[in-house]
Design an enzyme around this catalytic site. Sequence first.
Site, PDB file in Angstrom:
ATOM      1  N   ARG A 154       0.845  -1.291   0.081  1.00  0.00           N
ATOM      2  CA  ARG A 154       0.052  -0.010  -0.128  1.00  0.00           C
ATOM      3  C   ARG A 154       0.903   1.248   0.203  1.00  0.00           C
ATOM      4  O   ARG A 154       2.198   1.214   0.201  1.00  0.00           O
ATOM      5  CB  ARG A 154      -0.893  -0.064   1.314  1.00  0.00           C
ATOM      6  CG  ARG A 154      -0.170  -0.005   2.495  1.00  0.00           C
ATOM      7  CD  ARG A 154      -1.323   0.188   3.741  1.00  0.00           C
ATOM      8  NE  ARG A 154      -0.714   0.199   4.778  1.00  0.00           N
ATOM      9  CZ  ARG A 154      -1.098   0.265   6.177  1.00  0.00           C
ATOM     10  NH1 ARG A 154      -2.625   0.536   6.188  1.00  0.00           N
ATOM     11  NH2 ARG A 154      -0.667   0.332   7.276  1.00  0.00           N
TER      12      ARG A 154
ATOM     13  N   CYS B 196       3.521   8.404  -5.459  1.00  0.00           N
ATOM     14  CA  CYS B 196       4.270   9.477  -5.107  1.00  0.00           C
ATOM     15  C   CYS B 196       3.669  10.792  -5.004  1.00  0.00           C
ATOM     16  O   CYS B 196       3.064  11.033  -6.145  1.00  0.00           O
ATOM     17  CB  CYS B 196       5.455   9.669  -6.246  1.00  0.00           C
ATOM     18  SG  CYS B 196       6.445  11.151  -6.086  1.00  0.00           S
TER      19      CYS B 196
ATOM     20  N   ASN C 201      -5.184   7.475   4.126  1.00  0.00           N
ATOM     21  CA  ASN C 201      -5.085   6.618   5.048  1.00  0.00           C
ATOM     22  C   ASN C 201      -3.345   6.920   5.504  1.00  0.00           C
ATOM     23  O   ASN C 201      -2.435   6.684   4.809  1.00  0.00           O
ATOM     24  CB  ASN C 201      -5.214   5.196   5.050  1.00  0.00           C
ATOM     25  CG  ASN C 201      -4.996   4.444   6.344  1.00  0.00           C
ATOM     26  OD1 ASN C 201      -5.527   4.499   7.220  1.00  0.00           O
ATOM     27  ND2 ASN C 201      -3.775   3.806   6.159  1.00  0.00           N
ATOM     28  N   GLU C 202      -3.073   7.651   6.638  1.00  0.00           N
ATOM     29  CA  GLU C 202      -1.874   7.305   7.319  1.00  0.00           C
ATOM     30  C   GLU C 202      -0.974   8.079   6.549  1.00  0.00           C
ATOM     31  O   GLU C 202       0.172   7.176   6.177  1.00  0.00           O
ATOM     32  CB  GLU C 202      -1.458   6.109   7.857  1.00  0.00           C
ATOM     33  CG  GLU C 202      -2.509   5.707   8.842  1.00  0.00           C
ATOM     34  CD  GLU C 202      -2.283   4.125   9.659  1.00  0.00           C
ATOM     35  OE1 GLU C 202      -1.506   3.434   8.686  1.00  0.00           O
ATOM     36  OE2 GLU C 202      -2.810   3.952  10.591  1.00  0.00           O
TER      37      GLU C 202
ATOM     38  N   GLU D  79      -8.158   4.910  15.019  1.00  0.00           N
ATOM     39  CA  GLU D  79      -7.796   3.568  15.010  1.00  0.00           C
ATOM     40  C   GLU D  79      -7.275   3.258  16.350  1.00  0.00           C
ATOM     41  O   GLU D  79      -6.125   3.637  17.005  1.00  0.00           O
ATOM     42  CB  GLU D  79      -6.908   3.075  13.980  1.00  0.00           C
ATOM     43  CG  GLU D  79      -7.394   3.240  12.343  1.00  0.00           C
ATOM     44  CD  GLU D  79      -6.154   2.767  11.425  1.00  0.00           C
ATOM     45  OE1 GLU D  79      -5.486   2.062  11.916  1.00  0.00           O
ATOM     46  OE2 GLU D  79      -6.591   3.105  10.333  1.00  0.00           O
TER      47      GLU D  79
ATOM     48  N   TRP E 219       2.515  -5.710  13.213  1.00  0.00           N
ATOM     49  CA  TRP E 219       3.866  -5.006  12.561  1.00  0.00           C
ATOM     50  C   TRP E 219       4.876  -4.626  13.489  1.00  0.00           C
ATOM     51  O   TRP E 219       6.004  -4.196  12.961  1.00  0.00           O
ATOM     52  CB  TRP E 219       3.210  -3.668  11.788  1.00  0.00           C
ATOM     53  CG  TRP E 219       2.243  -3.109  12.721  1.00  0.00           C
ATOM     54  CD1 TRP E 219       0.858  -2.854  12.587  1.00  0.00           C
ATOM     55  CD2 TRP E 219       2.573  -1.875  13.846  1.00  0.00           C
ATOM     56  NE1 TRP E 219       0.364  -2.151  13.383  1.00  0.00           N
ATOM     57  CE2 TRP E 219       1.324  -1.458  14.108  1.00  0.00           C
ATOM     58  CE3 TRP E 219       3.678  -1.497  14.080  1.00  0.00           C
ATOM     59  CZ2 TRP E 219       1.273  -0.381  15.166  1.00  0.00           C
ATOM     60  CZ3 TRP E 219       3.782  -0.390  15.293  1.00  0.00           C
ATOM     61  CH2 TRP E 219       2.766  -0.008  15.431  1.00  0.00           C
TER      62      TRP E 219
ATOM     63  N   GLU F 131      -2.166  -8.277   7.320  1.00  0.00           N
ATOM     64  CA  GLU F 131      -2.366  -7.635   8.646  1.00  0.00           C
ATOM     65  C   GLU F 131      -3.527  -9.136   9.316  1.00  0.00           C
ATOM     66  O   GLU F 131      -4.288  -8.647  10.247  1.00  0.00           O
ATOM     67  CB  GLU F 131      -3.426  -6.458   8.863  1.00  0.00           C
ATOM     68  CG  GLU F 131      -2.406  -5.262   8.290  1.00  0.00           C
ATOM     69  CD  GLU F 131      -3.136  -4.060   8.381  1.00  0.00           C
ATOM     70  OE1 GLU F 131      -4.594  -4.157   8.497  1.00  0.00           O
ATOM     71  OE2 GLU F 131      -2.760  -2.979   8.366  1.00  0.00           O
ATOM     72  N   GLN F 132      -3.105 -10.229   8.952  1.00  0.00           N
ATOM     73  CA  GLN F 132      -3.833 -11.467   9.505  1.00  0.00           C
ATOM     74  C   GLN F 132      -3.446 -11.659  11.086  1.00  0.00           C
ATOM     75  O   GLN F 132      -4.459 -12.240  11.536  1.00  0.00           O
ATOM     76  CB  GLN F 132      -3.925 -12.655   8.694  1.00  0.00           C
ATOM     77  CG  GLN F 132      -2.408 -12.962   8.135  1.00  0.00           C
ATOM     78  CD  GLN F 132      -2.633 -14.124   7.316  1.00  0.00           C
ATOM     79  OE1 GLN F 132      -2.531 -15.225   7.526  1.00  0.00           O
ATOM     80  NE2 GLN F 132      -2.355 -13.873   5.917  1.00  0.00           N
TER      81      GLN F 132
ATOM     82  N   HIS G 266      -3.331  -9.223  13.136  1.00  0.00           N
ATOM     83  CA  HIS G 266      -3.850  -7.821  13.868  1.00  0.00           C
ATOM     84  C   HIS G 266      -5.198  -8.166  14.421  1.00  0.00           C
ATOM     85  O   HIS G 266      -6.098  -8.367  13.726  1.00  0.00           O
ATOM     86  CB  HIS G 266      -3.801  -6.747  12.691  1.00  0.00           C
ATOM     87  CG  HIS G 266      -4.008  -5.394  13.304  1.00  0.00           C
ATOM     88  ND1 HIS G 266      -5.173  -5.144  14.299  1.00  0.00           N
ATOM     89  CD2 HIS G 266      -3.281  -4.458  13.506  1.00  0.00           C
ATOM     90  CE1 HIS G 266      -4.991  -3.803  14.742  1.00  0.00           C
ATOM     91  NE2 HIS G 266      -3.905  -3.394  14.014  1.00  0.00           N
TER      92      HIS G 266
END
Lengths: 640, 640, 640
Positions: free
Chosen positions: C106, C110, C144-145, C316, C324, C364-365, C367
């Site tokens: 993800r 740029c 996002n982020e 979140e 992570w 992210e499994q 998470h």
Amino acid sequence: MMTPELGVCYYPEHWDEAVWKVDAQRMAECGLTWVRIGEFAWSQLEPEPDRMEFDWLDRALDILGSAGLKVILGTPTATPPRWMLDKWPDMLPVGEDGRMRRFGSRRHYCFSHRGYLSECRRIAELLGRRYGQHPYVHAWQIDNEYGCHDTALSYSDSALEGFRIWLQQRYQSISALNRAWGNAFWSMDYDSFDQIELPNLTVTEPNPAHTVDFRRFSSDQVVAFNKVQVDALRPLTDRPLLHNYMGRQLGFDHFRTGRDLDIAGWDSYPIGFLSDRLDASESDKLRFLRQGDPDCQAFHHDLYRAVGDGRWWVMEQQPGPVNWAPWNPAPLPGMVRLWTWEALAHGAEAVCYFRWRQAPFGQEQNHAGLLRPDGAPAEALAEAKKVAEELSELDPLQPIQAPVALIFDYESAWVIDTQPQGADFSYFGLVFDAYRALRRAGLSVDILSPDAALDSYRLVLAPGLAVFGQNLKARLAEHSGTVILGPRTGSRTPNVSIPLPLPPAVPGLDCQVDFVESLPPASRIPLEGGGSFIRWAESISGAASAIIRTESGHPALAGSQSLAYLAGWPDHGGWDRIIHWACESQGLEAHSLPQGLRMRDTAQYQFVFNYSPETTEWNGLRIPPAGVMRHPHRQKADGT
Amino acid sequence: MMTPELGVCYYPEHWDEAVWKVDAQRMAECGLTWVRIGEFAWSQLEPEPDRMEFDWLDRALDILGSAGLKVILGTPTATPPRWMLDKWPDMLPVGEDGRMRRFGSRRHYCFSHRGYLSECRRIAELLGRRYGQHPYVHAWQIDNEYGCHDTALSYSDSALEGFRIWLQQRYQSISALNRAWGNAFWSMDYDSFDQIELPNLTVTEPNPAHTVDFRRFSSDQVVAFNKVQVDALRPLTDRPLLHNYMGRQLGFDHFRTGRDLDIAGWDSYPIGFLSDRLDASESDKLRFLRQGDPDCQAFHHDLYRAVGDGRWWVMEQQPGPVNWAPWNPAPLPGMVRLWTWEALAHGAEAVCYFRWRQAPFGQEQNHAGLLRPDGAPAEALAEAKKVAEELSELDPLQPIQAPVALIFDYESAWVIDTQPQGADFSYFGLVFDAYRALRRAGLSVDILSPDAALDSYRLVLAPGLAVFGQNLKARLAEHSGTVILGPRTGSRTPNVSIPLPLPPAVPGLDCQVDFVESLPPASRIPLEGGGSFIRWAESISGAASAIIRTESGHPALAGSQSLAYLAGWPDHGGWDRIIHWACESQGLEAHSLPQGLRMRDTAQYQFVFNYSPETTEWNGLRIPPAGVMRHPHRQKADGT
Amino acid sequence: MMTPELGVCYYPEHWDEAVWKVDAQRMAECGLTWVRIGEFAWSQLEPEPDRMEFDWLDRALDILGSAGLKVILGTPTATPPRWMLDKWPDMLPVGEDGRMRRFGSRRHYCFSHRGYLSECRRIAELLGRRYGQHPYVHAWQIDNEYGCHDTALSYSDSALEGFRIWLQQRYQSISALNRAWGNAFWSMDYDSFDQIELPNLTVTEPNPAHTVDFRRFSSDQVVAFNKVQVDALRPLTDRPLLHNYMGRQLGFDHFRTGRDLDIAGWDSYPIGFLSDRLDASESDKLRFLRQGDPDCQAFHHDLYRAVGDGRWWVMEQQPGPVNWAPWNPAPLPGMVRLWTWEALAHGAEAVCYFRWRQAPFGQEQNHAGLLRPDGAPAEALAEAKKVAEELSELDPLQPIQAPVALIFDYESAWVIDTQPQGADFSYFGLVFDAYRALRRAGLSVDILSPDAALDSYRLVLAPGLAVFGQNLKARLAEHSGTVILGPRTGSRTPNVSIPLPLPPAVPGLDCQVDFVESLPPASRIPLEGGGSFIRWAESISGAASAIIRTESGHPALAGSQSLAYLAGWPDHGGWDRIIHWACESQGLEAHSLPQGLRMRDTAQYQFVFNYSPETTEWNGLRIPPAGVMRHPHRQKADGT
């Protein structure tokens, strides 16, 4: 014999012209007599290709010279201007990762690039023509800190092309190269020189002969690069030529550039070096945090005295905190004076401080000068002035030959660096540990290149001299003092293979290395009677009698008072025993100096320096932190 | 049942032909019967494309065979000659950084390159045709150490092309791939197989399904590469084919290459491995510095016995200090003999030392051999000879099935390596810790692939078996001994997602993993009654009763004497409790061996090995350092 | 004043549509009122260029809204679909190593790429048109982020092109740039903007002015990127716009993106952050392993309250182990509740848990979510529900202005990061250490941008504020409370050079920094009376009187109760003394809270949080691990 002098590095192009005159007067008032300028000023001297702007430099020279200062003029080749890349886009160095580096800092050139070499010849000639006979130009510096920022090695196309030619000249035929390199190993044979690549990006380590030849080639490129400017300047000036080498820089053979120059300068940053490039225990790093390693400066002084064939300077002396080490503490008060005196006691002709005024802009804005950015005196100014005053009251210092010689060889460094065999084995580290032990014993040392005359040295050490020429071998075997070889001395042929018969193979020493081993940090091999081997041990056999043994009975030092072989890397205690044994063999006085206390002899004086942060008592003396004592030989001290 | 034999690796092409005969005689005199040659000699066999030079090899075979030696002939495909790159410039491997590697060392090829595969087929056929029925060629080695130097993975264009085809065959449609990979996550859906790239150089971690499929593909490439040469040689020779695998090499599925070969060889470097690839405490690294990890060799012996379906060799046995580990100490005297006997006690058909004479040139010049570079005996020669003598006085060693099976699975290693979830979680490390505990209890162990028959093992462990096939699951659920699963067993589907129902989902074990956590090194979860979990803990629920609990009362080992689940990574003490509990469940004798003492059973004998540097007492025996004792079962020892 | 609410992040596209309704009901039953969807769903929304599939989203909105949930709709621009690369192959970011990153995870874009910007405008408009007035869409999240995975900086051609234009606009002429950057240093002058490259891959460090301008430019690109979507959505919706920032993300100026948005969200992962991005002692890392740093969440709450100009959310909230960080332990029971209450006490309008159900596939499994992958409740669900219940029984929390202001400045972070001068000097770390000390004293803190109003803060700290604007300087000099500047405050001009006169150069404070030094970890400078300087010390002079001195007598804190300068980086003990001195100066109550205990005031309540793993007694209270107490000011607690 000259009276040593002090100087400073100055960048007129960084300052408003109005301040030059005041600066020059203040330099002179401080007792400085030398000033180095011009070394990074190419874009000011030639703002566009072939449009020269010498006027400002003329004026700067005039102002500085009029104040009584002697100028060292630098060639600006370490910082080619941006427009140069439009002419020679491929002149940039290429890293081991295969990536071309970019413009935007310094040393952005490849030593092998023919086009850039021609530019360097041109600017040197232009400067030489204009300033070669200038009354205020008293010396020339060529380029700046060759090899710094890992630039001795470049993996560029120019380097590849040059390397192939170099190999062809060295080996004449590809089959000779295949034989010399042992390319039968792993089917590495080449059919022609054009197939050979640079030794980076291989799947696993390349042939060490390949790597070492690339190191030799790269060193030769630096020598040739320097020679181009030497040759350009010689016909145009009779002033001495020098280069300012960087500390612990092993990327090229300094003895060989040194032969083309008149004076070896070096840049001494005691605190920076201890932080970023010296092996030392954590406790020593803490203890000497603000003083630097007690032996690093002396080692380089002795090294560059050899590189300069007796004539050497400290071209840049750290005057306060620098900007480039991982941590940058300020010197203990008095250390700038101490460092200066240590250099003078070792025979420096001049000590120049870097830099006059701290630059408030650019990469080095956190690098102290003698003045602060606002022009007020920084800490070091008073110390420099004090040394100038002390010097003026002193007879010229007369150097003497030291009783001890330590052989230093760049080629051996490359060989060991290529196959260290132990992750923390460094040739420099080994030689430096030997040097430290000599200093702890209070001995003055001369560092010699492997082909220097051995003269009447009472003690000669050649640790780690992996490539051990037949000529030196013969001379050492016959030398009348005590010679200590090993470890690893003579362990490789010039083609970087194991010699037969096995090393050290020196006449008069019936001993050979059966096998070697490297040891991780937690491991040690204790010696009978004290001390240990760390990092490295060799199993030796032969009739040579053991002088020192390991606790398990193997010879650790074997041979005689004439010629002995050291079969490992001693720790502090081990080295001290070896040095004391050798001194005893030769009737040399060996001290056991308190931690941080160091000595150096000149013809008239014995100097004592206190690198420790506390007042230290020794031999009836009380020496304050950063204290410098000087007394006629065998007499009591006369000052602090 | 064969009497095991000893051998050596030899490179005639490195030595003057005059010395071959003497070498052969000395090998035979030492009691060696096997000699491996040819494996890196492509440039000597084919100095130019299609110009073969077999004469020297003919002569070498003749000399070696005439001395009574049996030759293992290697295909030289690990070192393609330089001219090969002119034919196939893109055959070089590409690193994860996207950079193509260069010629100049070894293993400079990409397993996926079709052109290079055809060259390998060609050279194997040429060799097979000439030497397939040669009276002195008794075995063939294909290539050398697949995957060494991280070469199992290559990020080349060939690999990319192959990977897309491989994916297409596996998933048939891109939508099936999108579903299998869970590409709905982060909009990672692909429209066609041509859009898929290799899983390197992504912004953050790629989809684990993507990475694991690339690992599977890469493993398949190694299998296919090996198969090409197997297929070329099979019609031309009836001699056994083998490969020499490298220790702790998880880049491909050895069981799958093993199926195509007759014998599994592996290269055993106990001291090098302890230094560069094993997890061990600093104190163990120091204690076993000169002996190697007491379990590493045995583990690989047991692993390769499985890979070779019972037929396995040590193809390269470390005989002294090596050159490639961070530090390279020499073996404790006697260890070369001990290592050899440990291999023999595990059922090795042959143990070959690497290498005969230390090469004075090339990359491995610091790698010891049985002879020194000057041809004099090195330390290991006498130890090899002693083993040969001992062997000649002994009945053939008869292997037995061990009471304990430990399941090892390369795919699970890739899955866990792709998402370790704890920075120091290694599948190999977990399985190896289990193995160490079994060895500390004095147990002999068989390592099994996940699809091997479970036979009548009293104890079966499957720690970390992330991908847990339905077939094995059913077989384990029904197995009559004690089965211990976990941690992480069954934690991923073949598509590398979390299975539903949650793991372990084994019939007869009412337990599921609610969540998992990884722990940094300083953290531990103490177990009630002693020992701790380190690195990893799982929170499990279900009706399965707790056999061991954490101090806070959570189940740590749950289930029954038939089937239990281990909910964490035990430390030394924790593992010992678990193994002793399991042995008690099965009425197996479990020892608590002194540190460094290890045992191994054959049909007739119990062997005891002392890896510690001191004489160790146990059970009435006094075993010297590096001591090997052998005694009939349930009897007193008869030798040291 | 609103009653704060709870919510959750949900990905309908990950689940079978059949489960959406049940999920929505369970969310509502848990007391959640907000649900964020859509943020990574571009490939589901637009599976092919210009083929939109909104139906599923329509249905998801309908189901969620019908269950009483308010939707935050995300723009999916952090995950462009694979087909986007066919349109814009050069839109991928380029690393500092010069390598273009690939599709497959993800944030693969740029910020400078014009083509991708137009795609983002397009998708935002499409979404805005369809859902801008949707009854169930109550807020919008853009992207996002930003900056996560080091993506704020890209060394692409787009960035290069944009940077040159940006420089031209900033400096107008190349000679102005040369002057501003001090390019006279090292001949770095440019002849035109087209010659300037990005500041990566230089031989040694580039000009800090060059690097900092690139940081500014890169930050501006993020601001502009965000603005494009803001401008697209504003005409189409009247719902608030927000972004979810990531913790300790300094890649761009959050205050500037914040100005274009209505609400600042941030993503709070207390355990992950302690493991992977906070400086803490090893013992603190162990002690707070399952709780997170006691101050990290509060710091970011206070920061994002400033970024959102009072309106902020936790977008979140970590609900269990994540995937992570280097190690990922599970939270101590109760911590999810504690973290939620800490956010509410700091004024969060909403706290949303990430994520509803743990995804069994994708990156992210591992998470955790509020539900397990199988849909059963995970640990956190009950804690979320408990907070919802507690909230429902409580009057709205009324925020108050804190007595203490701490100034935070992204530009200063870039300047110090560019030339830290000490390997472990981090601007964030310095400010955070100050914040920690304020929290240990029980103080509530407001974080301010450098141009925020100073209001009536009793205490204002501006540590490390390297770039110190004249306006702020004047305001601080006149501020009526106690102002503490330093270390490094005002140490650089906007052009990243040393200012003249030397810093801090504030009216009313007769003090200047003579020189600075950085200290390695083992070194410290003790303060008279307790505490030490670590990492950094400044030598200051001037008439300002010393409030605290070093043991060697140098001023450590100098000035007055109105305006003081701190000349180093204090350790824990040093900071405590300084904060207590400042509180005393202002008559502020300063506590000495037990380790792990923290407080926060709202208008009605004082909250007390126990981050330690043990019950902690303080002030007559006994607070269990993970305990939250809330009591009216100056009164006894009324709950746990």
